[in-house]
Design a protein around this motif. Structure first.
Motif, PDB file in Angstrom:
ATOM      1  N   PHE A 140     -21.088  83.839 -12.929  1.00  9.59           N
ATOM      2  CA  PHE A 140     -20.104  82.794 -13.183  1.00  9.59           C
ATOM      3  C   PHE A 140     -18.809  82.994 -12.400  1.00  9.59           C
ATOM      4  N   GLN A 141     -18.532  84.229 -12.006  1.00  8.88           N
ATOM      5  CA  GLN A 141     -17.226  84.521 -11.418  1.00  8.88           C
ATOM      6  C   GLN A 141     -17.272  84.969  -9.962  1.00  8.88           C
ATOM      7  N   ASP A 142     -18.282  85.755  -9.593  1.00  6.97           N
ATOM      8  CA  ASP A 142     -18.336  86.284  -8.225  1.00  6.97           C
ATOM      9  C   ASP A 142     -19.773  86.669  -7.879  1.00  6.97           C
ATOM     10  N   LEU A 143     -20.455  85.789  -7.173  1.00  9.78           N
ATOM     11  CA  LEU A 143     -21.868  86.003  -6.859  1.00  9.78           C
ATOM     12  C   LEU A 143     -22.120  87.290  -6.081  1.00  9.78           C
ATOM     13  N   GLU A 144     -21.114  87.759  -5.338  1.00  7.58           N
ATOM     14  CA  GLU A 144     -21.298  88.945  -4.513  1.00  7.58           C
ATOM     15  C   GLU A 144     -21.597  90.189  -5.338  1.00  7.58           C
ATOM     16  N   GLU A 145     -21.253  90.173  -6.631  1.00  8.39           N
ATOM     17  CA  GLU A 145     -21.439  91.351  -7.477  1.00  8.39           C
ATOM     18  C   GLU A 145     -22.720  91.299  -8.298  1.00  8.39           C
ATOM     19  N   VAL A 146     -23.423  90.174  -8.264  1.00  9.89           N
ATOM     20  CA  VAL A 146     -24.594  90.010  -9.122  1.00  9.89           C
ATOM     21  C   VAL A 146     -25.666  91.047  -8.822  1.00  9.89           C
ATOM     22  N   ARG A 147     -26.014  91.220  -7.563  1.00 12.09           N
ATOM     23  CA  ARG A 147     -27.115  92.098  -7.184  1.00 12.09           C
ATOM     24  C   ARG A 147     -26.877  93.538  -7.615  1.00 12.09           C
ATOM     25  N   ASP A 148     -25.674  94.045  -7.419  1.00 10.30           N
ATOM     26  CA  ASP A 148     -25.390  95.431  -7.814  1.00 10.30           C
ATOM     27  C   ASP A 148     -25.586  95.627  -9.315  1.00 10.30           C
ATOM     28  N   ASN A 149     -25.135  94.663 -10.102  1.00  8.94           N
ATOM     29  CA  ASN A 149     -25.276  94.788 -11.549  1.00  8.94           C
ATOM     30  C   ASN A 149     -26.730  94.639 -11.999  1.00  8.94           C
ATOM     31  N   ILE A 150     -27.479  93.770 -11.325  1.00  6.88           N
ATOM     32  CA  ILE A 150     -28.907  93.658 -11.628  1.00  6.88           C
ATOM     33  C   ILE A 150     -29.617  94.975 -11.334  1.00  6.88           C
ATOM     34  N   ASN A 151     -29.255  95.618 -10.223  1.00  7.79           N
ATOM     35  CA  ASN A 151     -29.869  96.907  -9.884  1.00  7.79           C
ATOM     36  C   ASN A 151     -29.600  97.965 -10.946  1.00  7.79           C
ATOM     37  N   LYS A 152     -28.445  97.893 -11.586  1.00 10.17           N
ATOM     38  CA  LYS A 152     -28.143  98.838 -12.664  1.00 10.17           C
ATOM     39  C   LYS A 152     -29.064  98.595 -13.859  1.00 10.17           C
ATOM     40  N   VAL A 153     -29.310  97.334 -14.165  1.00  8.99           N
ATOM     41  CA  VAL A 153     -30.228  97.013 -15.261  1.00  8.99           C
ATOM     42  C   VAL A 153     -31.622  97.543 -14.956  1.00  8.99           C
ATOM     43  N   ILE A 154     -32.073  97.349 -13.720  1.00  8.61           N
ATOM     44  CA  ILE A 154     -33.389  97.838 -13.311  1.00  8.61           C
ATOM     45  C   ILE A 154     -33.464  99.359 -13.460  1.00  8.61           C
ATOM     46  N   PHE A 155     -32.400 100.049 -13.063  1.00  7.32           N
ATOM     47  CA  PHE A 155     -32.355 101.504 -13.202  1.00  7.32           C
ATOM     48  C   PHE A 155     -32.486 101.912 -14.663  1.00  7.32           C
ATOM     49  N   TYR A 156     -31.701 101.286 -15.538  1.00  7.02           N
ATOM     50  CA  TYR A 156     -31.744 101.656 -16.956  1.00  7.02           C
ATOM     51  C   TYR A 156     -33.103 101.333 -17.573  1.00  7.02           C
ATOM     52  N   GLU A 157     -33.694 100.226 -17.155  1.00  5.62           N
ATOM     53  CA  GLU A 157     -35.009  99.862 -17.698  1.00  5.62           C
ATOM     54  C   GLU A 157     -36.051 100.899 -17.326  1.00  5.62           C
ATOM     55  N   LYS A 158     -36.010 101.375 -16.091  1.00  3.97           N
ATOM     56  CA  LYS A 158     -36.971 102.398 -15.660  1.00  3.97           C
ATOM     57  C   LYS A 158     -36.733 103.710 -16.408  1.00  3.97           C
ATOM     58  N   GLU A 159     -35.466 104.059 -16.624  1.00  2.00           N
ATOM     59  CA  GLU A 159     -35.147 105.268 -17.388  1.00  2.00           C
ATOM     60  C   GLU A 159     -35.637 105.145 -18.825  1.00  2.00           C
ATOM     61  N   ALA A 160     -35.474 103.959 -19.419  1.00  3.12           N
ATOM     62  CA  ALA A 160     -35.961 103.749 -20.781  1.00  3.12           C
ATOM     63  C   ALA A 160     -37.474 103.880 -20.848  1.00  3.12           C
ATOM     64  N   ASP A 161     -38.173 103.309 -19.869  1.00  2.05           N
ATOM     65  CA  ASP A 161     -39.633 103.434 -19.813  1.00  2.05           C
ATOM     66  C   ASP A 161     -40.052 104.896 -19.711  1.00  2.05           C
ATOM     67  N   ARG A 162     -39.372 105.632 -18.841  1.00  2.00           N
ATOM     68  CA  ARG A 162     -39.709 107.042 -18.638  1.00  2.00           C
ATOM     69  C   ARG A 162     -39.500 107.853 -19.916  1.00  2.00           C
ATOM     70  N   LEU A 163     -38.370 107.646 -20.561  1.00  2.00           N
ATOM     71  CA  LEU A 163     -38.059 108.420 -21.760  1.00  2.00           C
ATOM     72  C   LEU A 163     -38.964 108.025 -22.922  1.00  2.00           C
ATOM     73  N   ALA A 164     -39.224 106.735 -23.077  1.00  2.00           N
ATOM     74  CA  ALA A 164     -40.104 106.280 -24.154  1.00  2.00           C
ATOM     75  C   ALA A 164     -41.513 106.828 -23.970  1.00  2.00           C
ATOM     76  N   ASP A 165     -41.982 106.852 -22.737  1.00  2.00           N
ATOM     77  CA  ASP A 165     -43.306 107.410 -22.465  1.00  2.00           C
ATOM     78  C   ASP A 165     -43.357 108.893 -22.829  1.00  2.00           C
ATOM     79  N   MET A 166     -42.299 109.619 -22.507  1.00  2.00           N
ATOM     80  CA  MET A 166     -42.247 111.041 -22.845  1.00  2.00           C
ATOM     81  C   MET A 166     -42.266 111.235 -24.358  1.00  2.00           C
ATOM     82  N   ILE A 167     -41.494 110.411 -25.074  1.00  2.00           N
ATOM     83  CA  ILE A 167     -41.462 110.511 -26.535  1.00  2.00           C
ATOM     84  C   ILE A 167     -42.851 110.264 -27.111  1.00  2.00           C
TER      85      ILE A 167
END
Length: 214
Positions: A140-167
């Protein structure tokens, strides 16, 4: 900077308030998980009440945004994308409330050796939601920042998958009753699933962002 709002001040305030409410909800969710493992279900219920109130507020804001978009015929070129993002984001908040609700109702007996792992998993999923909100705010405010923030979500999702699998792997190698193993796996899955849905929102967001560049 490519803002979508221009002179639509009221709509901008509604969306910003909605996104802030979701951020607060992710904080209440994490506080609830932390309270459960440190103080039990009584302290969790306080956080659950806070989260339920925030979820109700977000529902009202979502309806107000929908009304503004259609009744005032605002941003017609992006209306469908905005509605989709708001509705799917509201669903993430619903999932966080439902997960805390299940902790309150079922009172899972999580082996103490797993407490920190569940806390870490809750923190990662909450971080995924916070990054998702930042990505949407960027749309809504600055399209140039969207991709970087999406990449952070992807990183956290992969970390959650990894940790949940270990549990789950450790749980099913425990010397305990199968019903307890299944219960522990169930709650690990639902905490992890929040990050999955946050990533799904960002998939929708990525498409909406490309359309705004066209």
């Amino acid at each position: 900077m490519l803002s979508i709002f221009k002179k639509k001040d009221n709509l901008e305030k509604q969306i910003e308030e909605f996104l802030t409410t979701v951020e607060m909800g992710s904080q209440s969710f994490l506080s609830g998980i932390t309270c459960y493992f440190s103080g039990g279900v009584e302290t969790l219920d306080i956080c659950l009440a806070e989260l339920s109130a925030l979820e109700g507020k977000a529902d009202n804001l979502r309806r107000e945004i929908e009304t503004s978009l259609y009744a005032e015929t605002l941003i017609p070129e992006s209306r469908g994308d905005v509605l989709g993002l708001i509705e799917s984001t509201d669903h993430v908040l619903n999932l966080m409330e439902e997960t805390l609700q299940q902790f309150s109702v079922e009172i899972p007996d999580i082996a103490e050796e797993f407490h920190q792992l569940y806390l870490d998993l809750g923190g990662i999923s909450a971080s995924a939601v916070m990054a998702m909100v930042k990505a949407i705010r960027s749309y809504f405010q600055d399209l140039e920042e969207v991709r970087d923030n999406i990449n952070k979500v992807i990183f956290y999702e992969k970390e959650a998958d990894r940790l949940a699998d270990m549990i789950k792997r450790r749980v099913f190698r425990m010397d305990t009753k199968l019903c307890k193993k299944i219960h522990m796996r169930y709650f690990a899955y639902h905490i992890e699933y929040i990050s999955d849905v946050a990533e799904d929102v960002c998939d929708r967001l990525a498409i909406a962002t490309i359309k705004r560049y066209m």
